[in-house]
Design a protein around this motif. Structure first.
Motif, PDB file in Angstrom:
ATOM      1  N   LEU A   1      62.101   1.529  54.673  1.00  0.00           N
ATOM      2  CA  LEU A   1      63.225   0.352  55.247  1.00  0.00           C
ATOM      3  C   LEU A   1      62.938   0.282  56.831  1.00  0.00           C
ATOM      4  CD1 LEU A   1      64.003   0.622  52.490  1.00  0.00           C
ATOM      5  CD2 LEU A   1      66.597   0.712  53.117  1.00  0.00           C
ATOM      6  N   ASP A   2      62.677  -0.939  57.321  1.00  0.00           N
ATOM      7  CA  ASP A   2      62.362  -1.067  58.650  1.00  0.00           C
ATOM      8  C   ASP A   2      63.009  -2.210  59.335  1.00  0.00           C
ATOM      9  OD1 ASP A   2      59.056  -2.355  59.908  1.00  0.00           O
ATOM     10  OD2 ASP A   2      60.803  -1.395  60.777  1.00  0.00           O
ATOM     11  N   THR A   3      63.982  -1.778  60.299  1.00  0.00           N
ATOM     12  CA  THR A   3      64.690  -2.541  61.159  1.00  0.00           C
ATOM     13  C   THR A   3      64.039  -3.422  62.073  1.00  0.00           C
ATOM     14  OG1 THR A   3      65.327  -0.537  62.334  1.00  0.00           O
ATOM     15  CG2 THR A   3      66.705  -1.394  60.504  1.00  0.00           C
TER      16      THR A   3
ATOM     17  N   GLY B   1      54.695  -0.084  50.443  1.00  0.00           N
ATOM     18  CA  GLY B   1      55.205  -1.267  51.059  1.00  0.00           C
ATOM     19  C   GLY B   1      56.373  -1.109  52.032  1.00  0.00           C
ATOM     20  N   ILE B   2      56.624  -2.235  52.881  1.00  0.00           N
ATOM     21  CA  ILE B   2      57.632  -1.954  53.890  1.00  0.00           C
ATOM     22  C   ILE B   2      58.850  -3.122  53.654  1.00  0.00           C
ATOM     23  CG2 ILE B   2      58.007  -2.610  56.393  1.00  0.00           C
ATOM     24  CD1 ILE B   2      56.052  -0.218  55.598  1.00  0.00           C
ATOM     25  N   PHE B   3      59.781  -2.693  53.886  1.00  0.00           N
ATOM     26  CA  PHE B   3      61.157  -3.357  53.529  1.00  0.00           C
ATOM     27  C   PHE B   3      61.870  -3.932  54.796  1.00  0.00           C
ATOM     28  CE2 PHE B   3      64.191  -3.880  50.006  1.00  0.00           C
ATOM     29  CZ  PHE B   3      65.419  -4.032  50.725  1.00  0.00           C
TER      30      PHE B   3
ATOM     31  N   ILE C   1      66.606  -1.401  67.965  1.00  0.00           N
ATOM     32  CA  ILE C   1      66.626  -0.094  67.123  1.00  0.00           C
ATOM     33  C   ILE C   1      65.567  -0.560  65.748  1.00  0.00           C
ATOM     34  CG2 ILE C   1      67.945   0.664  65.135  1.00  0.00           C
ATOM     35  CD1 ILE C   1      69.017   1.544  67.841  1.00  0.00           C
ATOM     36  N   ASP C   2      64.591   0.545  65.689  1.00  0.00           N
ATOM     37  CA  ASP C   2      63.600   0.370  64.807  1.00  0.00           C
ATOM     38  C   ASP C   2      63.241   1.324  64.108  1.00  0.00           C
ATOM     39  OD1 ASP C   2      60.058  -0.677  65.362  1.00  0.00           O
ATOM     40  OD2 ASP C   2      61.065  -0.208  63.688  1.00  0.00           O
ATOM     41  N   THR C   3      63.886   1.471  62.677  1.00  0.00           N
ATOM     42  CA  THR C   3      63.531   2.635  61.800  1.00  0.00           C
ATOM     43  C   THR C   3      62.212   2.941  61.298  1.00  0.00           C
ATOM     44  OG1 THR C   3      64.165   1.026  60.098  1.00  0.00           O
ATOM     45  CG2 THR C   3      66.219   2.319  61.047  1.00  0.00           C
ATOM     46  N   GLY C   4      61.390   1.821  61.640  1.00  0.00           N
ATOM     47  CA  GLY C   4      59.857   1.929  61.141  1.00  0.00           C
ATOM     48  C   GLY C   4      58.957   2.595  62.248  1.00  0.00           C
ATOM     49  N   ALA C   5      59.633   2.805  63.451  1.00  0.00           N
ATOM     50  CA  ALA C   5      58.776   3.366  64.366  1.00  0.00           C
ATOM     51  C   ALA C   5      59.343   4.860  64.580  1.00  0.00           C
ATOM     52  CB  ALA C   5      59.282   2.902  65.755  1.00  0.00           C
ATOM     53  N   THR C   6      58.160   5.600  64.915  1.00  0.00           N
ATOM     54  CA  THR C   6      58.353   7.192  64.576  1.00  0.00           C
ATOM     55  C   THR C   6      59.222   7.742  65.976  1.00  0.00           C
ATOM     56  OG1 THR C   6      56.325   7.305  63.480  1.00  0.00           O
ATOM     57  CG2 THR C   6      57.408   9.345  64.201  1.00  0.00           C
TER      58      THR C   6
ATOM     59  N   VAL D   1      51.434  -8.115  61.475  1.00  0.00           N
ATOM     60  CA  VAL D   1      50.655  -6.993  62.406  1.00  0.00           C
ATOM     61  C   VAL D   1      51.794  -6.448  62.909  1.00  0.00           C
ATOM     62  CG1 VAL D   1      49.046  -6.343  64.288  1.00  0.00           C
ATOM     63  CG2 VAL D   1      48.642  -8.374  62.617  1.00  0.00           C
ATOM     64  N   TYR D   2      51.629  -4.767  62.915  1.00  0.00           N
ATOM     65  CA  TYR D   2      52.482  -3.907  63.483  1.00  0.00           C
ATOM     66  C   TYR D   2      52.139  -3.429  64.746  1.00  0.00           C
ATOM     67  CZ  TYR D   2      54.484  -4.177  58.930  1.00  0.00           C
ATOM     68  OH  TYR D   2      55.084  -4.588  57.458  1.00  0.00           O
ATOM     69  N   GLY D   3      53.164  -2.870  65.504  1.00  0.00           N
ATOM     70  CA  GLY D   3      52.832  -2.318  66.889  1.00  0.00           C
ATOM     71  C   GLY D   3      51.803  -1.420  66.732  1.00  0.00           C
ATOM     72  N   ASP D   4      51.475  -0.597  65.830  1.00  0.00           N
ATOM     73  CA  ASP D   4      50.407   0.428  65.819  1.00  0.00           C
ATOM     74  C   ASP D   4      49.197  -0.285  65.368  1.00  0.00           C
ATOM     75  OD1 ASP D   4      51.202   2.089  62.661  1.00  0.00           O
ATOM     76  OD2 ASP D   4      50.510   0.103  63.145  1.00  0.00           O
ATOM     77  N   GLY D   5      48.987  -1.535  65.277  1.00  0.00           N
ATOM     78  CA  GLY D   5      47.638  -2.192  65.030  1.00  0.00           C
ATOM     79  C   GLY D   5      47.488  -2.576  63.475  1.00  0.00           C
ATOM     80  N   SER D   6      48.284  -1.641  62.532  1.00  0.00           N
ATOM     81  CA  SER D   6      48.192  -1.964  61.265  1.00  0.00           C
ATOM     82  C   SER D   6      48.450  -3.299  60.610  1.00  0.00           C
ATOM     83  CB  SER D   6      49.032  -0.630  60.346  1.00  0.00           C
ATOM     84  OG  SER D   6      50.321  -0.921  60.584  1.00  0.00           O
ATOM     85  N   GLU D   7      47.992  -3.913  59.415  1.00  0.00           N
ATOM     86  CA  GLU D   7      48.364  -5.052  59.183  1.00  0.00           C
ATOM     87  C   GLU D   7      48.072  -5.156  57.747  1.00  0.00           C
ATOM     88  OE1 GLU D   7      44.146  -6.446  61.215  1.00  0.00           O
ATOM     89  OE2 GLU D   7      45.396  -7.980  60.505  1.00  0.00           O
TER      90      GLU D   7
HETATM   91  N1  LIG Z   1      53.860   0.304  64.480  1.00  0.00           N
HETATM   92  C1  LIG Z   1      54.873   0.320  63.813  1.00  0.00           C
HETATM   93  C2  LIG Z   1      55.710  -0.260  63.191  1.00  0.00           C
HETATM   94  C3  LIG Z   1      57.336  -0.521  63.713  1.00  0.00           C
HETATM   95  N2  LIG Z   1      57.695  -0.602  64.830  1.00  0.00           N
HETATM   96  N3  LIG Z   1      57.936  -0.764  62.716  1.00  0.00           N
HETATM   97  N4  LIG Z   1      57.388  -0.545  61.458  1.00  0.00           N
HETATM   98  C4  LIG Z   1      56.140  -0.418  61.645  1.00  0.00           C
HETATM   99  N5  LIG Z   1      55.281   0.060  60.806  1.00  0.00           N
HETATM  100  C5  LIG Z   1      55.415  -0.200  59.559  1.00  0.00           C
HETATM  101  C6  LIG Z   1      54.228   0.170  58.655  1.00  0.00           C
HETATM  102  C7  LIG Z   1      53.267   0.672  59.695  1.00  0.00           C
HETATM  103  C8  LIG Z   1      53.867   0.489  61.127  1.00  0.00           C
END
Ligand SMILES: N#Cc1c(N)n[nH]c1N1CCCC1
Length: 326
Positions: free
Chosen positions: A32-34, A119-121, A213-218, A73-79
């Motif tokens: 779950l990715d804000t 997957g990403i939500f 606020i980004d729950t998908g970022a570590t 495309v995400y911040g870490d380059g994954s897509e």
């Molecule tokens: N980088 C990054 C990122 C982010 N800021 N939110 N979600 C991310 N990802 C979801 C799947 C891979 C990375």
């Protein structure tokens, strides 16, 4: 009706948190990715070489949304990229009967190898949906009218499962008061402005910090000056080009980091800022606070979130974020 879904750490370092979501009758492990607004899944449209080890969504042509495609495309380059279907999605007992499900035709290797993520939500604003030619709505936007209150609240935890509550505020999950700030939705994210910071028991520096606020970022990614001020208080901390950021001896007792939001002090415990040992040397640890670089907005990811109860409210007025201590 309201609902609650748990979010479980992917690994020993809380790199990501995954939740079990029913997508078209298949249980998928999703982040779950804000920080993003697409709901996408590994699917039967991909070559099997990409999906081995993953749960996959069975794309049914009768449910296909004609002419719709997506690419993110995400911040870490994954897509990832693919086609769009309309199907039933159930989260914590809440059902969206015609949810846009973005079925992948291709996913980058970084995501393929993460077998615990199917997957990403997306829980950012639907305005940044990547679907073409017409954007689609997030699950939250679809179920919002059925919720008691137009909000969801995030309780991520340190090395333990947390929860996402939809439609209600759970008083048992936080202490003290909730401090609210307005959200700037121009970039489609849960963006706000903090007004200062302090390192350990030091004095507060007053400076505006635009952040999402980004729950998908570590990690907790901050402006260079703030990060330098933090690690100036960490003996033997240094920037490692090979590790890609600040490292320090794992035995270090790290100072807390305080950020001022809506006039309230939000403290991140120093212990939570020791993210993980480096792959090369297990006695050297990688910092949970790192430089965000010049993208103009700081990223308050899981390192910040795992000591907070964060309410994401998007009703008829200006969206707001509420912060309380767990
Ligand atoms: N980088 C990054 C990122 C982010 N800021 N939110 N979600 C991310 N990802 C979801 C799947 C891979 C990375």
């Amino acid at each position: 009706p309201n609902g609650t879904v748990s979010a479980t750490p992917l690994d020993a370092y809380d790199t990501e948190y995954v939740s079990q979501i029913d997508v078209g009758g298949t249980t998928m492990n999703m982040v779950l990715d804000t920080g993003s607004a697409d709901l996408w899944v590994f699917s039967s449209l991909q070559p099997s070489s990409q999906t081995s080890g993953h749960n996959i969504y069975k794309a049914d042509s009768s449910k296909k949304v004609s002419g719709a495609t997506w690419e993110i495309v995400y911040g870490d380059g994954s897509e990832a990229s693919g086609a769009v279907y309309s199907d039933k999605v159930v989260v914590g007992g809440m059902t969206a009967t015609s949810q846009a499900v973005e079925a992948a035709t291709s996913v980058s290797s970084q995501l393929q190898v993460e077998k615990a993520i199917d997957g990403i939500f997306g829980l950012a604003f639907s305005s940044i949906s990547s679907v073409e030619p017409n954007k689609v709505k997030t699950f939250f936007d679809n179920v919002k009218p059925s919720l008691a209150f137009p909000l969801f609240a995030v309780t991520l935890k340190y090395h333990a499962p947390g929860t996402y509550d939809f439609g209600f505020i759970d008083k048992s999950k936080y202490t003290g008061n909730i401090t609210y700030v307005d959200v700037n939705t121009t970039q489609g994210a849960w963006e706000f402005t903090a007004s200062g910071y302090a390192v350990g028991s030091g004095s507060t520096t007053t400076t505006n910090i635009n952040a999402v606020i980004d729950t998908g970022a570590t990690l907790l990614y901050l402006p260079t000056a703030v990060v330098k001020a933090y690690y100036a208080k960490v003996p033997k901390a240094q920037v490692s080009r090979t590790e890609g950021g600040y490292i320090f001896p794992c035995s270090t007792t790290l100072p807390d980091f305080t950020v001022i939001i809506g006039g309230s002090k939000q403290v991140v415990p120093g212990k939570y800022i020791n993210y993980a040992p480096t792959k090369t040397d297990p006695t050297t640890c990688f910092g949970g606070i790192q430089k965000v670089g010049d993208i103009g907005v700081s990223i308050f990811g899981d390192i910040f979130l795992k000591s907070k109860y964060v309410i994401h409210e998007a009703g008829s007025g200006t969206p707001r974020l509420g912060f309380a201590q767990q």
